[in-house]
Design a protein around this motif. Structure first.
Motif, PDB file in Angstrom:
ATOM      1  N   ASP A  76       0.803  -1.214   0.000  1.00  0.00           N
ATOM      2  CA  ASP A  76       0.000   0.000   0.000  1.00  0.00           C
ATOM      3  C   ASP A  76       0.845   1.277   0.000  1.00  0.00           C
ATOM      4  O   ASP A  76       0.672   2.149  -0.850  1.00  0.00           O
ATOM      5  CB  ASP A  76      -0.938  -0.027   1.214  1.00  0.00           C
ATOM      6  N   SER A  77       1.762   1.402   0.935  1.00  0.00           N
ATOM      7  CA  SER A  77       2.565   2.627   1.034  1.00  0.00           C
ATOM      8  C   SER A  77       3.509   2.776  -0.154  1.00  0.00           C
ATOM      9  O   SER A  77       3.721   3.881  -0.650  1.00  0.00           O
ATOM     10  CB  SER A  77       3.344   2.663   2.346  1.00  0.00           C
ATOM     11  N   GLN A  78       4.058   1.664  -0.618  1.00  0.00           N
ATOM     12  CA  GLN A  78       4.944   1.699  -1.784  1.00  0.00           C
ATOM     13  C   GLN A  78       4.152   2.103  -3.030  1.00  0.00           C
ATOM     14  O   GLN A  78       4.626   2.900  -3.840  1.00  0.00           O
ATOM     15  CB  GLN A  78       5.600   0.331  -1.981  1.00  0.00           C
ATOM     16  N   ALA A  79       2.934   1.580  -3.173  1.00  0.00           N
ATOM     17  CA  ALA A  79       2.087   1.912  -4.322  1.00  0.00           C
ATOM     18  C   ALA A  79       1.701   3.392  -4.308  1.00  0.00           C
ATOM     19  O   ALA A  79       1.683   4.053  -5.346  1.00  0.00           O
ATOM     20  CB  ALA A  79       0.838   1.034  -4.320  1.00  0.00           C
ATOM     21  N   GLU A  80       1.424   3.926  -3.118  1.00  0.00           N
ATOM     22  CA  GLU A  80       1.062   5.339  -3.016  1.00  0.00           C
ATOM     23  C   GLU A  80       2.248   6.241  -3.338  1.00  0.00           C
ATOM     24  O   GLU A  80       2.111   7.245  -4.042  1.00  0.00           O
ATOM     25  CB  GLU A  80       0.522   5.663  -1.623  1.00  0.00           C
ATOM     26  N   GLN A  81       3.411   5.883  -2.852  1.00  0.00           N
ATOM     27  CA  GLN A  81       4.610   6.674  -3.141  1.00  0.00           C
ATOM     28  C   GLN A  81       4.934   6.657  -4.633  1.00  0.00           C
ATOM     29  O   GLN A  81       5.279   7.687  -5.214  1.00  0.00           O
ATOM     30  CB  GLN A  81       5.799   6.153  -2.326  1.00  0.00           C
ATOM     31  N   MET A  82       4.787   5.480  -5.241  1.00  0.00           N
ATOM     32  CA  MET A  82       5.057   5.374  -6.682  1.00  0.00           C
ATOM     33  C   MET A  82       4.026   6.184  -7.468  1.00  0.00           C
ATOM     34  O   MET A  82       4.370   6.839  -8.463  1.00  0.00           O
ATOM     35  CB  MET A  82       5.055   3.917  -7.128  1.00  0.00           C
ATOM     36  N   ALA A  83       2.783   6.172  -7.037  1.00  0.00           N
ATOM     37  CA  ALA A  83       1.735   6.931  -7.724  1.00  0.00           C
ATOM     38  C   ALA A  83       2.013   8.430  -7.666  1.00  0.00           C
ATOM     39  O   ALA A  83       1.841   9.141  -8.662  1.00  0.00           O
ATOM     40  CB  ALA A  83       0.383   6.611  -7.102  1.00  0.00           C
ATOM     41  N   LEU A  84       2.452   8.904  -6.512  1.00  0.00           N
ATOM     42  CA  LEU A  84       2.825  10.314  -6.386  1.00  0.00           C
ATOM     43  C   LEU A  84       3.977  10.639  -7.326  1.00  0.00           C
ATOM     44  O   LEU A  84       3.980  11.670  -8.006  1.00  0.00           O
ATOM     45  CB  LEU A  84       3.199  10.649  -4.936  1.00  0.00           C
ATOM     46  N   GLN A  85       4.944   9.748  -7.390  1.00  0.00           N
ATOM     47  CA  GLN A  85       6.091   9.958  -8.270  1.00  0.00           C
ATOM     48  C   GLN A  85       5.663  10.005  -9.741  1.00  0.00           C
ATOM     49  O   GLN A  85       6.196  10.783 -10.524  1.00  0.00           O
ATOM     50  CB  GLN A  85       7.149   8.865  -8.044  1.00  0.00           C
ATOM     51  N   VAL A  86       4.686   9.178 -10.113  1.00  0.00           N
ATOM     52  CA  VAL A  86       4.170   9.194 -11.483  1.00  0.00           C
ATOM     53  C   VAL A  86       3.604  10.572 -11.814  1.00  0.00           C
ATOM     54  O   VAL A  86       3.893  11.134 -12.870  1.00  0.00           O
ATOM     55  CB  VAL A  86       3.107   8.095 -11.689  1.00  0.00           C
TER      56      VAL A  86
END
Length: 187
Positions: A143-153
């Motif tokens: 969850d946290s990794q997916a959210e961080q990656m989404a922000l980076q996108v």
């Protein structure tokens, strides 16, 4: 009743072009009129609240387009996460004309525009993050990794549009989309 001479989609396309290139403050009624093919009086007839209503219509129109053409693809559980990502990124490329077009969020977040459209811009950006977070989760990220990656996108897409425009090199945007795909799919 007389038929409309200028279709709504043509009006929204013209308004979008002006707001993307000039921002909210820089968009003049004369330019909005020229790009839509409507006289100033006709523009005010369709948009009685003036330029702010026009910009809101553009935000709503592009928001609906993104919802239908990007987010629904990215969240479509009938396709594999890999295909959803590839198809979604392809539609993002279309949205920004391979990097030739600026993001409406950027264009409307400058000067007085941010005060007028802050909530819509914030909600739109949150929706981008939420959607890409779901893609990450479907690809096995925590969850946290997916959210961080989404922000980076979101940061990479927005940043690459600015750099693409500044350097006049659309390959920057296209390479960014390929890098996003590679980061998610590790291919």
């Amino acid at each position: 009743m007389r038929p409309q001479k200028v279709l709504d989609i043509e009006i929204l396309t013209g308004l979008t072009k002006v707001f993307r290139s000039k921002g909210y403050e820089g968009a003049s009624l004369k330019e909005l009129s020229q790009e839509t093919g409507l006289k100033k009086a006709s523009l005010y007839h369709r948009f009685p609240d003036g330029k702010q209503e026009m910009a809101t219509a553009v935000l709503n129109h592009l928001g609906e387009w993104v919802q239908t053409n990007v987010f629904q693809l990215l969240l479509d559980n009938e396709s594999t996460p890999q295909m959803r990502l590839k198809n979604g990124l392809s539609e993002i490329s279309k949205l920004y004309d391979r990097g030739n077009e600026m993001c409406i969020f950027r264009a409307l977040s400058m000067q007085a525009g941010i005060e007028l459209f802050e909530e819509q811009i914030k909600n739109g950006m949150k929706e981008w993050i939420t959607t890409f977070k779901e893609v990450g989760i479907s690809l096995g990220l925590h969850d946290s990794q997916a959210e961080q990656m989404a922000l980076q996108v979101l940061i990479e897409i927005q940043g690459s549009l600015i750099v693409t425009k500044g350097l006049g090199d659309i390959s920057i945007f296209e390479n960014t989309l390929q890098n996003i795909q590679h980061t998610y799919l590790k291919d």
